[in-house]
Write a protein that holds these residues in place. Sequence first.
Motif, short mmCIF file in Angstrom:
data_model
loop_
_atom_site.label_atom_id
_atom_site.label_comp_id
_atom_site.label_asym_id
_atom_site.label_seq_id
_atom_site.Cartn_x
_atom_site.Cartn_y
_atom_site.Cartn_z
N GLY A 207 0.79 -1.23 0.00
CA GLY A 207 0.00 0.00 0.00
C GLY A 207 0.82 1.28 0.00
O GLY A 207 2.03 1.29 0.26
N ARG A 208 0.13 2.39 -0.31
CA ARG A 208 0.70 3.73 -0.22
C ARG A 208 -0.32 4.65 0.41
O ARG A 208 -1.51 4.40 0.36
CB ARG A 208 1.06 4.26 -1.62
CG ARG A 208 2.39 3.77 -2.15
CD ARG A 208 2.71 4.39 -3.51
NE ARG A 208 4.04 4.00 -3.94
CZ ARG A 208 4.34 2.84 -4.49
NH1 ARG A 208 3.38 1.96 -4.69
NH2 ARG A 208 5.57 2.54 -4.84
N GLY A 209 0.19 5.75 0.96
CA GLY A 209 -0.73 6.70 1.58
C GLY A 209 -0.02 7.98 1.98
O GLY A 209 1.12 8.23 1.58
N SER A 210 -0.71 8.78 2.78
CA SER A 210 -0.17 10.06 3.24
C SER A 210 0.07 10.02 4.74
O SER A 210 -0.57 9.26 5.48
CB SER A 210 -1.14 11.20 2.91
OG SER A 210 -1.18 11.44 1.53
N LEU A 211 1.00 10.86 5.17
CA LEU A 211 1.31 11.05 6.58
C LEU A 211 1.08 12.52 6.91
O LEU A 211 1.58 13.41 6.20
CB LEU A 211 2.77 10.69 6.88
CG LEU A 211 3.21 9.27 6.54
CD1 LEU A 211 4.72 9.14 6.65
CD2 LEU A 211 2.53 8.25 7.44
N PHE A 212 0.34 12.79 7.98
CA PHE A 212 0.03 14.16 8.38
C PHE A 212 0.65 14.43 9.75
O PHE A 212 0.37 13.71 10.72
CB PHE A 212 -1.49 14.36 8.43
CG PHE A 212 -2.18 14.01 7.14
CD1 PHE A 212 -2.29 14.95 6.12
CD2 PHE A 212 -2.70 12.74 6.94
CE1 PHE A 212 -2.93 14.63 4.93
CE2 PHE A 212 -3.34 12.41 5.75
CZ PHE A 212 -3.44 13.36 4.74
N PHE A 213 1.47 15.46 9.82
CA PHE A 213 2.20 15.80 11.04
C PHE A 213 1.65 17.11 11.61
O PHE A 213 1.68 18.14 10.96
CB PHE A 213 3.69 15.97 10.75
CG PHE A 213 4.36 14.71 10.23
CD1 PHE A 213 5.02 13.86 11.09
CD2 PHE A 213 4.31 14.41 8.87
CE1 PHE A 213 5.64 12.71 10.62
CE2 PHE A 213 4.91 13.26 8.39
CZ PHE A 213 5.58 12.41 9.25
N GLU A 214 1.12 17.03 12.84
CA GLU A 214 0.61 18.22 13.51
C GLU A 214 1.29 18.33 14.87
O GLU A 214 0.95 17.65 15.83
CB GLU A 214 -0.91 18.13 13.68
CG GLU A 214 -1.52 19.39 14.27
CD GLU A 214 -3.04 19.34 14.32
OE1 GLU A 214 -3.62 20.28 14.87
OE2 GLU A 214 -3.61 18.36 13.81
N ASN A 215 2.32 19.15 14.90
CA ASN A 215 3.12 19.33 16.12
C ASN A 215 3.62 18.00 16.67
O ASN A 215 3.57 17.75 17.88
CB ASN A 215 2.32 20.08 17.20
CG ASN A 215 2.02 21.51 16.79
OD1 ASN A 215 2.87 22.18 16.21
ND2 ASN A 215 0.82 21.98 17.09
N VAL A 216 4.11 17.16 15.79
CA VAL A 216 4.69 15.88 16.20
C VAL A 216 6.09 16.15 16.76
O VAL A 216 6.91 16.82 16.14
CB VAL A 216 4.77 14.91 15.01
CG1 VAL A 216 5.52 13.63 15.41
CG2 VAL A 216 3.37 14.57 14.50
N ARG A 217 6.35 15.62 17.95
CA ARG A 217 7.62 15.87 18.62
C ARG A 217 8.44 14.59 18.72
O ARG A 217 7.91 13.53 19.07
CB ARG A 217 7.37 16.43 20.03
CG ARG A 217 6.73 17.81 20.03
CD ARG A 217 6.38 18.27 21.45
NE ARG A 217 5.86 19.63 21.43
CZ ARG A 217 6.60 20.72 21.62
NH1 ARG A 217 7.90 20.60 21.89
NH2 ARG A 217 6.04 21.92 21.58
N VAL A 218 9.72 14.71 18.40
CA VAL A 218 10.65 13.60 18.61
C VAL A 218 11.92 14.16 19.26
O VAL A 218 12.29 15.31 19.01
CB VAL A 218 11.02 12.88 17.29
CG1 VAL A 218 9.82 12.19 16.70
CG2 VAL A 218 11.64 13.84 16.29
#
Length: 382
Positions: A207-218
């Motif tokens: 599969g393929r898709g999208s990733l959405f980052f909203e203030n993701v912290r690492v």
Amino acid sequence: MNPYLNEDLQTLAEHAKRFATGRVAPGFQERDRTRVLDRELMREMGQMGFIAPELPEAVGGQGMGCLAAGVIHEAIAEADLSISYINLLASLNGQILAEHGQPHVAQPWLERLTQGDALIAIALTEPRGGSDAANLRLRVERVGDEYVINGEKTSISAADQADAVIVFGRTGSIESSAHGVTALLVPCDAPGLTRSRFDCHGQRAIGRGSLFFENVRVPVDHRLGEENKGFVQVMQGFDFSRALIGLQVLSVARASLDESWEYAAQREAFGQPLSAFQGVSHPLADFDTQVTAARLLCLQALWLKDHRLPHSAEAAMCKWWAPKLAYDAIHQCLLTHGHGGYDRGIIEQRLRDVLGFQIGDGTAQIMKTIIARTRAGRKAVR
């Protein structure tokens, strides 16, 4: 005999093919229908030592070299191209983690990766574009001991199935281009990260898709390589994966050709086998020749990497030529089988599966530019 594969590698290839025939091939079409990646099968592959065997033993691999990874990869791909994505992603991302990750962060992931307990994706493409990878806009800002990520990645293989993802984001200015990009390892259970999945034409089990980052912290220690140098440092690993992709799609073409030769020799028309007609046998002979030659090119690229010799141009040749050749060869095989090939089935699925590699992981135009820059010099080719 093959000049690149010694007796040990040939034995390894036979071992991998037995496993692929017995365990991977039977679920090929079912996984396409359900779009589910078989995690138990992935763990079995890890237990057999079939995932990233080229990595050093110290990080969970077997130190067997890139050619070893190649022969395993093509054996798995012949049975199911989607499942062989496990090998492809592990070899690419395992190399990145081993070379550029902080040991205390990378080591646990590498062990899970090689054991088949974790799948790691790589996120480069964005909605604004894919080929111009240096013009990334996903924003990465350092706040104390963390990086904060905002933006979107799209057309990411295994987007909704991965356990972690290597993300390329902009820490420098837009004007800094490739020299303002940083790579981070982001666990997929990080708060603020959401995922979607596309209904793709092929490679449906991965599969393929999208990733959405909203203030993701690492944490800062999840950075891979130096800040603002992630693109330049990490992208070097793509030469390896491009050669693997060549073997991946060519093994699917080879299986289709072998089946088509057998079919043409058995099926009769006008009192003769189909293979007696040059209009049937000559196209197959043409593609058989080219697929054999292209495979040797891919093995040469891996041999050069194993010997620490330059191989960027050869890897780019593998990436643009092999996917187009494989698609054209399988298309001819489908026509050879007539309506039986056109029905939904193994050959039709193979055709769908290999098509995507003419788009992702570097287009033909970009690969040819890499070759031209290698031969004529970067300044001579824009």
